[in-house]
Design a protein around this motif. Sequence first.
Motif, PDB file in Angstrom:
ATOM      1  N   MET A  82       0.834  -1.200   0.000  1.00 31.94           N
ATOM      2  CA  MET A  82       0.000   0.000   0.000  1.00 31.94           C
ATOM      3  C   MET A  82       0.869   1.250   0.000  1.00 31.94           C
ATOM      4  SD  MET A  82      -2.935  -1.055   2.760  1.00 31.94           S
ATOM      5  CE  MET A  82      -3.775   0.491   2.519  1.00 31.94           C
ATOM      6  N   ALA A  83       0.272   2.360  -0.456  1.00 27.19           N
ATOM      7  CA  ALA A  83       1.016   3.610  -0.463  1.00 27.19           C
ATOM      8  C   ALA A  83       1.380   4.007   0.950  1.00 27.19           C
ATOM      9  CB  ALA A  83       0.182   4.721  -1.109  1.00 27.19           C
ATOM     10  N   ASP A  84       2.500   4.662   1.067  1.00 28.74           N
ATOM     11  CA  ASP A  84       2.996   5.050   2.377  1.00 28.74           C
ATOM     12  C   ASP A  84       2.003   5.992   3.057  1.00 28.74           C
ATOM     13  OD1 ASP A  84       5.862   5.161   3.883  1.00 28.74           O
ATOM     14  OD2 ASP A  84       4.714   7.006   4.183  1.00 28.74           O
ATOM     15  N   GLN A  85       1.771   5.778   4.362  1.00 27.95           N
ATOM     16  CA  GLN A  85       0.795   6.577   5.085  1.00 27.95           C
ATOM     17  C   GLN A  85       1.228   8.032   5.234  1.00 27.95           C
ATOM     18  OE1 GLN A  85      -2.301   5.413   5.873  1.00 27.95           O
ATOM     19  NE2 GLN A  85      -1.552   3.770   4.574  1.00 27.95           N
ATOM     20  N   SER A  86       2.506   8.312   4.979  1.00 28.74           N
ATOM     21  CA  SER A  86       2.957   9.701   5.025  1.00 28.74           C
ATOM     22  C   SER A  86       2.489  10.476   3.800  1.00 28.74           C
ATOM     23  CB  SER A  86       4.481   9.760   5.126  1.00 28.74           C
ATOM     24  OG  SER A  86       5.077   9.253   3.945  1.00 28.74           O
ATOM     25  N   ILE A  87       1.903   9.782   2.835  1.00 21.16           N
ATOM     26  CA  ILE A  87       1.337  10.438   1.659  1.00 21.16           C
ATOM     27  C   ILE A  87      -0.142  10.068   1.611  1.00 21.16           C
ATOM     28  CG2 ILE A  87       1.567  10.848  -0.814  1.00 21.16           C
ATOM     29  CD1 ILE A  87       4.328   9.655  -0.713  1.00 21.16           C
ATOM     30  N   PRO A  88      -0.959  10.660   2.476  1.00 23.50           N
ATOM     31  CA  PRO A  88      -2.374  10.286   2.552  1.00 23.50           C
ATOM     32  C   PRO A  88      -3.142  10.756   1.324  1.00 23.50           C
ATOM     33  CG  PRO A  88      -1.963  12.193   3.913  1.00 23.50           C
ATOM     34  CD  PRO A  88      -0.625  11.729   3.421  1.00 23.50           C
ATOM     35  N   PRO A  89      -4.253  10.085   0.998  1.00 22.58           N
ATOM     36  CA  PRO A  89      -5.080  10.518  -0.126  1.00 22.58           C
ATOM     37  C   PRO A  89      -5.640  11.913   0.110  1.00 22.58           C
ATOM     38  CG  PRO A  89      -5.648   8.289   0.553  1.00 22.58           C
ATOM     39  CD  PRO A  89      -4.746   8.837   1.608  1.00 22.58           C
ATOM     40  N   ASN A 131       4.664  15.722  -8.603  1.00 20.61           N
ATOM     41  CA  ASN A 131       3.348  15.667  -7.983  1.00 20.61           C
ATOM     42  C   ASN A 131       3.299  14.438  -7.084  1.00 20.61           C
ATOM     43  OD1 ASN A 131       0.661  15.656  -7.257  1.00 20.61           O
ATOM     44  ND2 ASN A 131      -0.041  14.830  -9.223  1.00 20.61           N
ATOM     45  N   ASN A 132       3.340  14.647  -5.792  1.00 24.46           N
ATOM     46  CA  ASN A 132       3.335  13.539  -4.838  1.00 24.46           C
ATOM     47  C   ASN A 132       1.999  13.369  -4.127  1.00 24.46           C
ATOM     48  OD1 ASN A 132       6.137  12.437  -4.907  1.00 24.46           O
ATOM     49  ND2 ASN A 132       6.654  14.553  -4.413  1.00 24.46           N
ATOM     50  N   GLU A 133       0.952  13.981  -4.675  1.00 19.62           N
ATOM     51  CA  GLU A 133      -0.373  13.814  -4.087  1.00 19.62           C
ATOM     52  C   GLU A 133      -0.979  12.489  -4.508  1.00 19.62           C
ATOM     53  OE1 GLU A 133      -2.845  17.071  -5.138  1.00 19.62           O
ATOM     54  OE2 GLU A 133      -1.901  18.457  -3.726  1.00 19.62           O
ATOM     55  N   TYR A 160      10.029 -17.206  -4.747  1.00 19.27           N
ATOM     56  CA  TYR A 160      10.439 -15.807  -4.681  1.00 19.27           C
ATOM     57  C   TYR A 160       9.466 -15.020  -3.806  1.00 19.27           C
ATOM     58  CZ  TYR A 160      13.792 -16.688  -8.404  1.00 19.27           C
ATOM     59  OH  TYR A 160      14.853 -17.173  -9.127  1.00 19.27           O
ATOM     60  N   GLU A 161       9.977 -13.970  -3.208  1.00 20.04           N
ATOM     61  CA  GLU A 161       9.113 -13.105  -2.418  1.00 20.04           C
ATOM     62  C   GLU A 161       8.027 -12.502  -3.299  1.00 20.04           C
ATOM     63  OE1 GLU A 161      10.833  -9.341  -1.190  1.00 20.04           O
ATOM     64  OE2 GLU A 161      12.401  -9.543  -2.717  1.00 20.04           O
ATOM     65  N   HIS A 162       6.966 -12.023  -2.660  1.00 27.55           N
ATOM     66  CA  HIS A 162       5.891 -11.373  -3.402  1.00 27.55           C
ATOM     67  C   HIS A 162       6.389 -10.058  -4.004  1.00 27.55           C
ATOM     68  CE1 HIS A 162       2.809 -14.198  -2.295  1.00 27.55           C
ATOM     69  NE2 HIS A 162       3.079 -14.055  -1.005  1.00 27.55           N
ATOM     70  N   VAL A 163       5.726  -9.645  -5.067  1.00 27.47           N
ATOM     71  CA  VAL A 163       6.059  -8.356  -5.675  1.00 27.47           C
ATOM     72  C   VAL A 163       5.708  -7.243  -4.690  1.00 27.47           C
ATOM     73  CG1 VAL A 163       5.621  -6.790  -7.597  1.00 27.47           C
ATOM     74  CG2 VAL A 163       5.599  -9.257  -7.973  1.00 27.47           C
ATOM     75  N   LYS A 164       6.625  -6.312  -4.538  1.00 25.12           N
ATOM     76  CA  LYS A 164       6.434  -5.191  -3.625  1.00 25.12           C
ATOM     77  C   LYS A 164       6.691  -3.878  -4.371  1.00 25.12           C
ATOM     78  CE  LYS A 164       8.112  -7.980   0.285  1.00 25.12           C
ATOM     79  NZ  LYS A 164       9.180  -8.095   1.316  1.00 25.12           N
ATOM     80  N   PRO A 165       6.295  -2.752  -3.775  1.00 29.38           N
ATOM     81  CA  PRO A 165       6.549  -1.460  -4.433  1.00 29.38           C
ATOM     82  C   PRO A 165       8.020  -1.236  -4.775  1.00 29.38           C
ATOM     83  CG  PRO A 165       5.008  -1.167  -2.628  1.00 29.38           C
ATOM     84  CD  PRO A 165       5.492  -2.599  -2.553  1.00 29.38           C
ATOM     85  N   GLN A 166       8.912  -1.845  -4.013  1.00 27.43           N
ATOM     86  CA  GLN A 166      10.345  -1.634  -4.224  1.00 27.43           C
ATOM     87  C   GLN A 166      10.863  -2.272  -5.510  1.00 27.43           C
ATOM     88  OE1 GLN A 166      10.713  -3.640  -0.592  1.00 27.43           O
ATOM     89  NE2 GLN A 166      12.059  -5.257  -1.344  1.00 27.43           N
ATOM     90  N   TYR A 213       4.585   6.682  -4.046  1.00 27.67           N
ATOM     91  CA  TYR A 213       5.156   6.074  -2.849  1.00 27.67           C
ATOM     92  C   TYR A 213       6.294   6.910  -2.290  1.00 27.67           C
ATOM     93  CZ  TYR A 213       2.576   1.776  -3.827  1.00 27.67           C
ATOM     94  OH  TYR A 213       1.592   0.856  -4.042  1.00 27.67           O
ATOM     95  N   ASP A 214       6.424   6.850  -0.998  1.00 24.79           N
ATOM     96  CA  ASP A 214       7.578   7.437  -0.336  1.00 24.79           C
ATOM     97  C   ASP A 214       8.812   6.595  -0.664  1.00 24.79           C
ATOM     98  OD1 ASP A 214       9.417   7.668   2.259  1.00 24.79           O
ATOM     99  OD2 ASP A 214       8.198   9.485   2.095  1.00 24.79           O
ATOM    100  N   THR A 215       9.985   7.206  -0.653  1.00 26.70           N
ATOM    101  CA  THR A 215      11.213   6.474  -0.977  1.00 26.70           C
ATOM    102  C   THR A 215      11.536   5.401   0.052  1.00 26.70           C
ATOM    103  OG1 THR A 215      12.477   8.245   0.097  1.00 26.70           O
ATOM    104  CG2 THR A 215      12.267   8.336  -2.299  1.00 26.70           C
ATOM    105  N   VAL A 216      10.864   5.424   1.200  1.00 26.47           N
ATOM    106  CA  VAL A 216      11.030   4.342   2.172  1.00 26.47           C
ATOM    107  C   VAL A 216      10.519   3.031   1.584  1.00 26.47           C
ATOM    108  CG1 VAL A 216      10.243   3.468   4.417  1.00 26.47           C
ATOM    109  CG2 VAL A 216      10.916   5.872   4.170  1.00 26.47           C
ATOM    110  N   GLU A 217       9.518   3.128   0.724  1.00 27.68           N
ATOM    111  CA  GLU A 217       8.886   1.937   0.171  1.00 27.68           C
ATOM    112  C   GLU A 217       9.314   1.603  -1.256  1.00 27.68           C
ATOM    113  OE1 GLU A 217       4.690   0.850   1.485  1.00 27.68           O
ATOM    114  OE2 GLU A 217       4.605   3.022   1.282  1.00 27.68           O
ATOM    115  N   ALA A 218       9.591   2.619  -2.045  1.00 24.27           N
ATOM    116  CA  ALA A 218       9.886   2.356  -3.459  1.00 24.27           C
ATOM    117  C   ALA A 218      10.948   3.328  -3.956  1.00 24.27           C
ATOM    118  CB  ALA A 218       8.616   2.499  -4.295  1.00 24.27           C
TER     119      ALA A 218
END
Length: 382
Positions: A1-8, A63-65, A280-286, A323-328
């Motif tokens: 899921m999208a990082d919670q630091s970037i809320p909808p 645009n990070n919204e 293999y691990e599941h596909v992730k945002p990274q 996504y935040d760079t923490v995730e992707a």
Amino acid sequence: MADQSIPPVARNFGFLSALPFWISLGLIPLVWLAATQGGWWLALPPLVTWYLFSALDLVLGQNNENPDPMTDESKLFWYKLITMIWVPLQVLTLFGLLWYVTRTDHLTTGEAFGVFFGVGVMTGTIGINYSHELMHQKSALERRLSDLLLAMVLYSHFRSEHLLVHHRYVGTPRDPVTARYNEGFHRFFPRVLVQCYASAFKAERAMLARKNLPWTHHKNPFFYYWGLQAIMLAASFAVGGWFGVGLFLFQAFVAVWQLELVNYVEHYGLTRKHLGDGKYEHVKPQHSWNAPYLASNWLLINLQRHSDHHYKPDRRFPLLQTYDTVEAPKLPYSYPIMTIAAMIPPVWKKVMNPQVRAWRKKFYPEITDWLAYNKARNPMPR
């Protein structure tokens, strides 16, 4: 899921909100202008597509919204319409230009191919991209429109390869279009042209085999692909003769080159961790590179929000999350600039290899030997 630091954020999905994405329609008069004027005007379509939007990205920024991903589809009419209306417009433009260029006397042979270089930029950058959006939808009409766009560039098997192979096996040795670390584009391109076709055919054959049907069964979509492509070639001959066929083939090649340049950029060096025994691990945002630039995402209908596309493949483009760079991981520049860099391997590797190494250190510090990943020698996924 999208990082919670970037809320909808709340967004109005009306016509004015969708209007920037309709900017792709501007390429149609540009290719006609190139055809009617010739000379230096031939450079206009690629210059606008590649360089103007790169410049706009530098001016307008990112645009990070994130829009509300639960937005009802009924509110997305103006966004859906652009991808659907493009199909008849591309048909008219492609075959109209074939008719015009093969009958006019003000263009040299070289200029005629210059016109269709611009056409290929259009049918690749816009047409194949829109076909990608349409093929992921549940509507039978949208899927058929996607097939028409792919047939116009003789790349119909992309639907099978993308849906049955790429999304399932991205970041593993079974996915041809996951570009390998240190693999230059000029090696990647001929490899995927061969491997993707074979991979798509094998995937469809395997699906038929699970139903105890031979590959020659009429349900094999390759017969449909071949039929559509034959119609396109016949139409190009009817409109422009053998010269028309040559121009058609040239624009198809340019379009496919554009597609595979983007494929190369999207997952370069990003691999899923092998857990042993072909698991293999599941596909992730990274596992996708992102580029949240405003202008180029107008042109590419948010294709650069690629991690979320792999998370929710059928999510329509106006609802894709960033996504935040923490995730992707994020690309240092937008796709137009990065695809230009990809054509110059020393530049590409200087820019991107340190990015891949930093990504590995960040997400997989426990992996110390990357040779099998670099060479795609890990076991095939089950």
